[in-house]
Design a protein around this motif. Structure first.
Motif, PDB file in Angstrom:
ATOM      1  N   ILE A  62       0.842  -1.211   0.000  1.00 58.32           N
ATOM      2  CA  ILE A  62       0.000   0.000   0.000  1.00 58.32           C
ATOM      3  C   ILE A  62       0.873   1.257   0.000  1.00 58.32           C
ATOM      4  O   ILE A  62       0.570   2.228  -0.696  1.00 58.32           O
ATOM      5  N   ARG A  63       1.955   1.233   0.770  1.00 54.52           N
ATOM      6  CA  ARG A  63       2.855   2.391   0.808  1.00 54.52           C
ATOM      7  C   ARG A  63       3.443   2.667  -0.573  1.00 54.52           C
ATOM      8  O   ARG A  63       3.716   3.808  -0.925  1.00 54.52           O
ATOM      9  N   GLY A  64       3.687   1.603  -1.345  1.00 58.33           N
ATOM     10  CA  GLY A  64       4.176   1.758  -2.706  1.00 58.33           C
ATOM     11  C   GLY A  64       5.613   2.203  -2.831  1.00 58.33           C
ATOM     12  O   GLY A  64       5.997   2.780  -3.849  1.00 58.33           O
ATOM     13  N   GLN A  74      -6.866  -2.539  -0.627  1.00 65.64           N
ATOM     14  CA  GLN A  74      -6.801  -1.249   0.063  1.00 65.64           C
ATOM     15  C   GLN A  74      -7.839  -1.184   1.182  1.00 65.64           C
ATOM     16  O   GLN A  74      -7.552  -0.691   2.279  1.00 65.64           O
ATOM     17  N   GLU A  75      -9.010  -1.696   0.905  1.00 66.93           N
ATOM     18  CA  GLU A  75     -10.080  -1.702   1.907  1.00 66.93           C
ATOM     19  C   GLU A  75      -9.724  -2.620   3.085  1.00 66.93           C
ATOM     20  O   GLU A  75      -9.880  -2.245   4.248  1.00 66.93           O
ATOM     21  N   VAL A  85      13.380   1.668   8.268  1.00 64.71           N
ATOM     22  CA  VAL A  85      12.199   1.743   9.110  1.00 64.71           C
ATOM     23  C   VAL A  85      11.130   2.618   8.476  1.00 64.71           C
ATOM     24  O   VAL A  85      11.387   3.742   8.081  1.00 64.71           O
ATOM     25  N   ASP A  86       9.934   2.062   8.365  1.00 63.52           N
ATOM     26  CA  ASP A  86       8.763   2.806   7.901  1.00 63.52           C
ATOM     27  C   ASP A  86       7.597   2.382   8.779  1.00 63.52           C
ATOM     28  O   ASP A  86       7.546   1.245   9.249  1.00 63.52           O
ATOM     29  N   ASP A  87       6.651   3.272   8.950  1.00 67.36           N
ATOM     30  CA  ASP A  87       5.416   2.932   9.658  1.00 67.36           C
ATOM     31  C   ASP A  87       4.471   2.315   8.639  1.00 67.36           C
ATOM     32  O   ASP A  87       4.065   2.962   7.682  1.00 67.36           O
ATOM     33  N   ASP A  90       2.527   9.475   0.082  1.00 66.67           N
ATOM     34  CA  ASP A  90       1.791  10.521  -0.645  1.00 66.67           C
ATOM     35  C   ASP A  90       1.776  10.190  -2.120  1.00 66.67           C
ATOM     36  O   ASP A  90       2.763   9.737  -2.680  1.00 66.67           O
ATOM     37  N   GLU A  91       0.626  10.425  -2.720  1.00 69.12           N
ATOM     38  CA  GLU A  91       0.490  10.116  -4.156  1.00 69.12           C
ATOM     39  C   GLU A  91       0.380  11.390  -4.929  1.00 69.12           C
ATOM     40  O   GLU A  91      -0.034  12.373  -4.546  1.00 69.12           O
TER      41      GLU A  91
END
Length: 168
Positions: free
Chosen positions: A60-62, A115-116, A159-161, A167-168
Protein backbone atom coordinates in the motif's frame (compact mmCIF):
# COMPACT_ATOMS: atom_id res chain seq x y z
CA UNK A 1 38.76 -16.61 25.04
CA UNK A 2 35.97 -15.71 27.45
CA UNK A 3 34.95 -12.06 27.90
CA UNK A 4 35.96 -10.29 31.09
CA UNK A 5 32.77 -9.94 33.11
CA UNK A 6 34.41 -7.76 35.71
CA UNK A 7 32.25 -7.61 38.79
CA UNK A 8 29.16 -9.09 37.10
CA UNK A 9 27.18 -11.37 39.44
CA UNK A 10 27.92 -15.04 38.90
CA UNK A 11 25.77 -16.80 41.47
CA UNK A 12 22.04 -17.43 41.39
CA UNK A 13 21.52 -15.37 44.54
CA UNK A 14 23.41 -12.44 43.06
CA UNK A 15 21.30 -12.67 39.88
CA UNK A 16 18.04 -12.61 41.84
CA UNK A 17 19.04 -9.34 43.44
CA UNK A 18 19.06 -7.61 40.03
CA UNK A 19 16.19 -5.24 39.28
CA UNK A 20 14.61 -6.57 36.08
CA UNK A 21 12.65 -3.35 35.75
CA UNK A 22 15.84 -1.81 34.37
CA UNK A 23 16.51 -4.74 32.02
CA UNK A 24 15.96 -3.27 28.55
CA UNK A 25 16.00 -6.68 26.83
CA UNK A 26 13.45 -8.12 29.23
CA UNK A 27 11.12 -5.14 28.73
CA UNK A 28 11.44 -5.33 24.93
CA UNK A 29 10.76 -9.07 25.01
CA UNK A 30 7.61 -8.64 27.09
CA UNK A 31 6.35 -5.87 24.82
CA UNK A 32 7.18 -7.80 21.64
CA UNK A 33 5.35 -10.92 22.83
CA UNK A 34 2.32 -8.86 23.88
CA UNK A 35 2.43 -6.99 20.56
CA UNK A 36 2.65 -10.23 18.56
CA UNK A 37 -0.31 -11.75 20.40
CA UNK A 38 -2.51 -8.63 20.18
CA UNK A 39 -1.71 -8.01 16.51
CA UNK A 40 -2.44 -11.66 15.66
CA UNK A 41 -5.84 -11.28 17.32
CA UNK A 42 -6.45 -7.95 15.54
CA UNK A 43 -5.75 -9.20 12.03
CA UNK A 44 -7.52 -12.55 12.46
CA UNK A 45 -7.21 -14.81 9.45
CA UNK A 46 -5.24 -12.37 7.29
CA UNK A 47 -3.30 -14.44 4.72
CA UNK A 48 0.08 -15.40 6.25
CA UNK A 49 -0.77 -13.60 9.50
CA UNK A 50 1.40 -10.67 10.64
CA UNK A 51 3.91 -11.30 7.83
CA UNK A 52 1.12 -11.01 5.26
CA UNK A 53 -0.22 -7.90 6.97
CA UNK A 54 3.23 -6.26 6.97
CA UNK A 55 3.70 -7.17 3.31
CA UNK A 56 0.30 -5.81 2.36
CA UNK A 57 0.91 -2.58 4.32
CA UNK A 58 4.21 -2.11 2.49
CA UNK A 59 2.51 -2.74 -0.87
CA UNK A 60 0.00 0.00 0.00
CA UNK A 61 2.85 2.39 0.81
CA UNK A 62 4.18 1.76 -2.71
CA UNK A 63 7.83 2.43 -1.87
CA UNK A 64 9.31 -0.87 -3.09
CA UNK A 65 9.79 -1.10 -6.88
CA UNK A 66 9.70 -4.89 -7.17
CA UNK A 67 8.77 -8.11 -5.43
CA UNK A 68 12.47 -8.69 -4.68
CA UNK A 69 12.83 -5.20 -3.18
CA UNK A 70 9.73 -5.87 -1.08
CA UNK A 71 11.25 -9.14 0.20
CA UNK A 72 14.57 -7.46 1.02
CA UNK A 73 12.91 -4.52 2.77
CA UNK A 74 10.83 -6.83 4.99
CA UNK A 75 13.58 -9.38 5.60
CA UNK A 76 11.61 -12.20 3.97
CA UNK A 77 13.31 -14.85 1.85
CA UNK A 78 12.54 -14.19 -1.82
CA UNK A 79 11.12 -17.67 -2.38
CA UNK A 80 8.83 -17.29 0.63
CA UNK A 81 7.79 -13.87 -0.69
CA UNK A 82 6.72 -15.51 -3.97
CA UNK A 83 4.32 -17.84 -2.13
CA UNK A 84 3.09 -15.03 0.10
CA UNK A 85 2.31 -12.76 -2.88
CA UNK A 86 0.71 -15.71 -4.69
CA UNK A 87 -1.69 -16.13 -1.75
CA UNK A 88 -2.41 -12.39 -1.47
CA UNK A 89 -3.14 -12.40 -5.20
CA UNK A 90 -5.40 -15.48 -4.91
CA UNK A 91 -7.39 -13.61 -2.21
CA UNK A 92 -7.81 -10.63 -4.56
CA UNK A 93 -5.71 -8.30 -2.38
CA UNK A 94 -2.88 -7.62 -4.86
CA UNK A 95 -2.00 -8.07 -8.49
CA UNK A 96 1.33 -8.28 -10.26
CA UNK A 97 1.95 -5.81 -13.08
CA UNK A 98 4.93 -5.26 -15.36
CA UNK A 99 7.12 -2.40 -14.17
CA UNK A 100 7.02 0.25 -16.94
CA UNK A 101 10.53 1.37 -15.95
CA UNK A 102 11.97 -2.19 -16.14
CA UNK A 103 9.96 -4.86 -17.96
CA UNK A 104 11.99 -7.61 -16.20
CA UNK A 105 10.41 -6.61 -12.88
CA UNK A 106 6.91 -7.20 -11.64
CA UNK A 107 5.26 -4.60 -9.44
CA UNK A 108 3.02 -5.82 -6.64
CA UNK A 109 0.03 -3.47 -6.55
CA UNK A 110 -2.89 -3.41 -4.13
CA UNK A 111 -6.33 -3.95 -5.55
CA UNK A 112 -9.26 -1.82 -4.34
CA UNK A 113 -10.28 -4.78 -2.16
CA UNK A 114 -6.73 -4.95 -0.79
CA UNK A 115 -6.80 -1.25 0.06
CA UNK A 116 -10.08 -1.70 1.91
CA UNK A 117 -8.88 -4.78 3.81
CA UNK A 118 -5.59 -3.19 4.91
CA UNK A 119 -7.34 0.01 5.98
CA UNK A 120 -9.50 -1.94 8.41
CA UNK A 121 -6.55 -4.05 9.54
CA UNK A 122 -4.41 -0.96 10.23
CA UNK A 123 -7.15 0.49 12.43
CA UNK A 124 -7.32 -2.74 14.41
CA UNK A 125 -3.51 -2.97 14.68
CA UNK A 126 -3.27 0.60 16.00
CA UNK A 127 -5.94 -0.24 18.60
CA UNK A 128 -4.02 -3.41 19.55
CA UNK A 129 -0.82 -1.39 19.94
CA UNK A 130 -2.64 1.05 22.19
CA UNK A 131 -3.73 -1.88 24.37
CA UNK A 132 -0.15 -3.12 24.62
CA UNK A 133 0.93 0.35 25.70
CA UNK A 134 -2.09 0.79 27.98
CA UNK A 135 0.05 1.64 31.00
CA UNK A 136 1.15 4.83 29.22
CA UNK A 137 -0.92 7.95 28.64
CA UNK A 138 -1.37 9.08 24.99
CA UNK A 139 1.53 11.56 25.11
CA UNK A 140 3.85 8.89 26.53
CA UNK A 141 2.76 6.42 23.83
CA UNK A 142 3.55 8.92 21.11
CA UNK A 143 6.92 9.74 22.70
CA UNK A 144 7.77 6.05 22.98
CA UNK A 145 6.85 5.43 19.34
CA UNK A 146 8.98 8.38 18.21
CA UNK A 147 11.93 7.25 20.32
CA UNK A 148 11.69 3.64 19.10
CA UNK A 149 11.69 4.77 15.47
CA UNK A 150 14.62 7.11 16.18
CA UNK A 151 16.56 4.27 17.83
CA UNK A 152 15.72 1.87 14.98
CA UNK A 153 16.80 4.37 12.33
CA UNK A 154 19.98 4.91 14.34
CA UNK A 155 20.89 1.26 13.87
CA UNK A 156 20.86 1.74 10.11
CA UNK A 157 17.62 -0.23 9.83
CA UNK A 158 15.14 0.48 7.06
CA UNK A 159 12.20 1.74 9.11
CA UNK A 160 8.76 2.81 7.90
CA UNK A 161 5.42 2.93 9.66
CA UNK A 162 3.28 0.37 7.81
CA UNK A 163 0.10 2.29 8.56
CA UNK A 164 1.34 5.47 6.90
CA UNK A 165 0.46 5.59 3.21
CA UNK A 166 2.94 7.22 0.85
CA UNK A 167 1.79 10.52 -0.65
CA UNK A 168 0.49 10.12 -4.16
Amino acid sequence: MEPDLGSAPTTASALTSLDLGDDFGWALGVLLRAHRDRVQEAIGDFPHGPRGYETMAEVIRGTQPSQLALANHLGIDRTVMTYLVDDLEADGLVERRPNPADRRQRLVVATPRGQEVISGACSRVVAAQDLVLGALDPAEREALRRLLVKAAVGTGGDVDDPCEVADE
